[in-house]
Design a protein around this motif. Structure first.
Motif, PDB file in Angstrom:
ATOM      1  N   ARG A  50      -1.756   9.885   3.690  1.00  0.00           N
ATOM      2  CA  ARG A  50      -0.378  10.290   3.041  1.00  0.00           C
ATOM      3  C   ARG A  50       0.018  11.503   3.798  1.00  0.00           C
ATOM      4  O   ARG A  50       0.683  12.273   3.883  1.00  0.00           O
ATOM      5  N   ALA A  51      -1.359  12.430   3.484  1.00  0.00           N
ATOM      6  CA  ALA A  51      -0.788  14.274   3.914  1.00  0.00           C
ATOM      7  C   ALA A  51      -0.261  13.647   5.960  1.00  0.00           C
ATOM      8  O   ALA A  51       0.369  14.472   6.052  1.00  0.00           O
ATOM      9  N   ALA A  52      -0.677  12.512   6.291  1.00  0.00           N
ATOM     10  CA  ALA A  52      -0.589  12.778   7.511  1.00  0.00           C
ATOM     11  C   ALA A  52       0.493  12.264   8.202  1.00  0.00           C
ATOM     12  O   ALA A  52       0.595  11.574   9.263  1.00  0.00           O
ATOM     13  N   GLY A  53       1.057  11.395   6.952  1.00  0.00           N
ATOM     14  CA  GLY A  53       2.049  10.563   7.084  1.00  0.00           C
ATOM     15  C   GLY A  53       2.020   9.492   7.596  1.00  0.00           C
ATOM     16  O   GLY A  53       2.994   8.507   8.633  1.00  0.00           O
ATOM     17  N   LEU A  54       0.527   8.776   7.777  1.00  0.00           N
ATOM     18  CA  LEU A  54       0.305   7.621   8.352  1.00  0.00           C
ATOM     19  C   LEU A  54       0.868   5.534   7.079  1.00  0.00           C
ATOM     20  O   LEU A  54       1.027   6.350   6.392  1.00  0.00           O
ATOM     21  N   ARG A  55       0.725   4.848   7.963  1.00  0.00           N
ATOM     22  CA  ARG A  55       1.463   4.088   7.481  1.00  0.00           C
ATOM     23  C   ARG A  55      -0.238   3.281   7.249  1.00  0.00           C
ATOM     24  O   ARG A  55      -0.507   3.488   8.114  1.00  0.00           O
ATOM     25  N   VAL A  56      -0.340   2.683   6.229  1.00  0.00           N
ATOM     26  CA  VAL A  56      -1.832   1.872   6.343  1.00  0.00           C
ATOM     27  C   VAL A  56      -1.795   0.400   6.496  1.00  0.00           C
ATOM     28  O   VAL A  56      -0.936  -0.113   6.153  1.00  0.00           O
ATOM     29  N   LEU A  57      -2.799   0.291   7.354  1.00  0.00           N
ATOM     30  CA  LEU A  57      -3.545  -1.990   7.473  1.00  0.00           C
ATOM     31  C   LEU A  57      -4.491  -1.586   6.935  1.00  0.00           C
ATOM     32  O   LEU A  57      -5.890  -1.521   7.419  1.00  0.00           O
ATOM     33  N   ALA A  58      -4.545  -2.541   6.172  1.00  0.00           N
ATOM     34  CA  ALA A  58      -5.794  -2.868   5.280  1.00  0.00           C
ATOM     35  C   ALA A  58      -6.168  -4.267   5.374  1.00  0.00           C
ATOM     36  O   ALA A  58      -5.997  -4.896   5.182  1.00  0.00           O
ATOM     37  N   THR A  59      -7.144  -3.949   6.871  1.00  0.00           N
ATOM     38  CA  THR A  59      -7.274  -5.401   7.766  1.00  0.00           C
ATOM     39  C   THR A  59      -8.529  -5.828   6.846  1.00  0.00           C
ATOM     40  O   THR A  59      -9.135  -7.276   6.374  1.00  0.00           O
ATOM     41  N   CYS A  60      -9.365  -4.279   6.168  1.00  0.00           N
ATOM     42  CA  CYS A  60     -10.379  -4.614   5.472  1.00  0.00           C
ATOM     43  C   CYS A  60     -10.310  -5.378   4.184  1.00  0.00           C
ATOM     44  O   CYS A  60      -9.795  -4.412   3.172  1.00  0.00           O
ATOM     45  N   PRO A  61     -11.467  -6.459   3.751  1.00  0.00           N
ATOM     46  CA  PRO A  61     -10.944  -7.031   1.846  1.00  0.00           C
ATOM     47  C   PRO A  61     -11.496  -5.725   0.740  1.00  0.00           C
ATOM     48  O   PRO A  61     -10.483  -5.463   0.033  1.00  0.00           O
ATOM     49  N   PHE A  62     -12.019  -4.612   1.717  1.00  0.00           N
ATOM     50  CA  PHE A  62     -12.840  -3.943   0.687  1.00  0.00           C
ATOM     51  C   PHE A  62     -11.655  -2.872   0.470  1.00  0.00           C
ATOM     52  O   PHE A  62     -10.813  -3.086  -1.440  1.00  0.00           O
ATOM     53  N   PHE A  63     -10.564  -2.238   1.089  1.00  0.00           N
ATOM     54  CA  PHE A  63     -10.135  -1.632   1.790  1.00  0.00           C
ATOM     55  C   PHE A  63      -8.480  -1.705   0.609  1.00  0.00           C
ATOM     56  O   PHE A  63      -8.584  -1.666  -0.136  1.00  0.00           O
ATOM     57  N   ALA A  64      -8.576  -3.331   1.095  1.00  0.00           N
ATOM     58  CA  ALA A  64      -7.267  -4.159   0.162  1.00  0.00           C
ATOM     59  C   ALA A  64      -7.239  -4.164  -0.841  1.00  0.00           C
ATOM     60  O   ALA A  64      -6.315  -4.591  -2.057  1.00  0.00           O
ATOM     61  N   GLY A  65      -8.601  -5.129  -1.348  1.00  0.00           N
ATOM     62  CA  GLY A  65      -8.763  -4.907  -3.201  1.00  0.00           C
ATOM     63  C   GLY A  65      -8.901  -3.440  -3.828  1.00  0.00           C
ATOM     64  O   GLY A  65      -8.207  -3.605  -4.745  1.00  0.00           O
ATOM     65  N   TRP A  66      -9.243  -2.916  -2.864  1.00  0.00           N
ATOM     66  CA  TRP A  66      -8.987  -1.941  -3.749  1.00  0.00           C
ATOM     67  C   TRP A  66      -7.487  -0.958  -4.383  1.00  0.00           C
ATOM     68  O   TRP A  66      -6.882  -0.769  -4.874  1.00  0.00           O
TER      69      TRP A  66
END
Length: 102
Positions: free
Chosen positions: A66-82
């Motif tokens: 967020r601080a770097a102004g990046l978009r996030v692609l959560a291909t990792c199931p743990f990240f996506a679920g969180w």
């Protein structure tokens, strides 16, 4: 239990350490471009599972995205679920600019 998380760009991952130990308690691997960071794999050592290490990894990584102004692609199931459980981070998710036609 204190969890410290830091970005290790040369390894393309975030690492978590617990209570000042030198052993990595968890890690989150990523692929980063100028506009996007894709989280592809998260791993927590078995003895630290369920103790907040994974959550600390995700929260730190997303706050830095967020601080770097990046978009996030959560291909990792743990990240996506969180992210699905923490709606305050869903605005970071990458949305394809192309539209699907009917």
């Amino acid at each position: 239990m204190a969890v410290e998380v830091s970005d290790v760009p040369e390894s393309k991952r975030y690492e978590a350490y617990v209570d000042g130990e030198s052993r990595v308690a968890g890690l989150a691997e990523y692929i980063r471009t100028a506009e996007l960071i894709a989280f592809v794999h998260t791993e927590v050592a078995p003895e630290y599972e369920g103790k907040g290490v994974g959550s600390a990894l995700v929260r730190t990584a997303l706050d830095e995205a967020r601080a770097a102004g990046l978009r996030v692609l959560a291909t990792c199931p743990f990240f996506a679920g969180w992210i699905a459980r923490h709606t305050e981070y869903q605005d970071l998710l990458y949305q394809s600019r192309s539209k699907v036609s009917d």
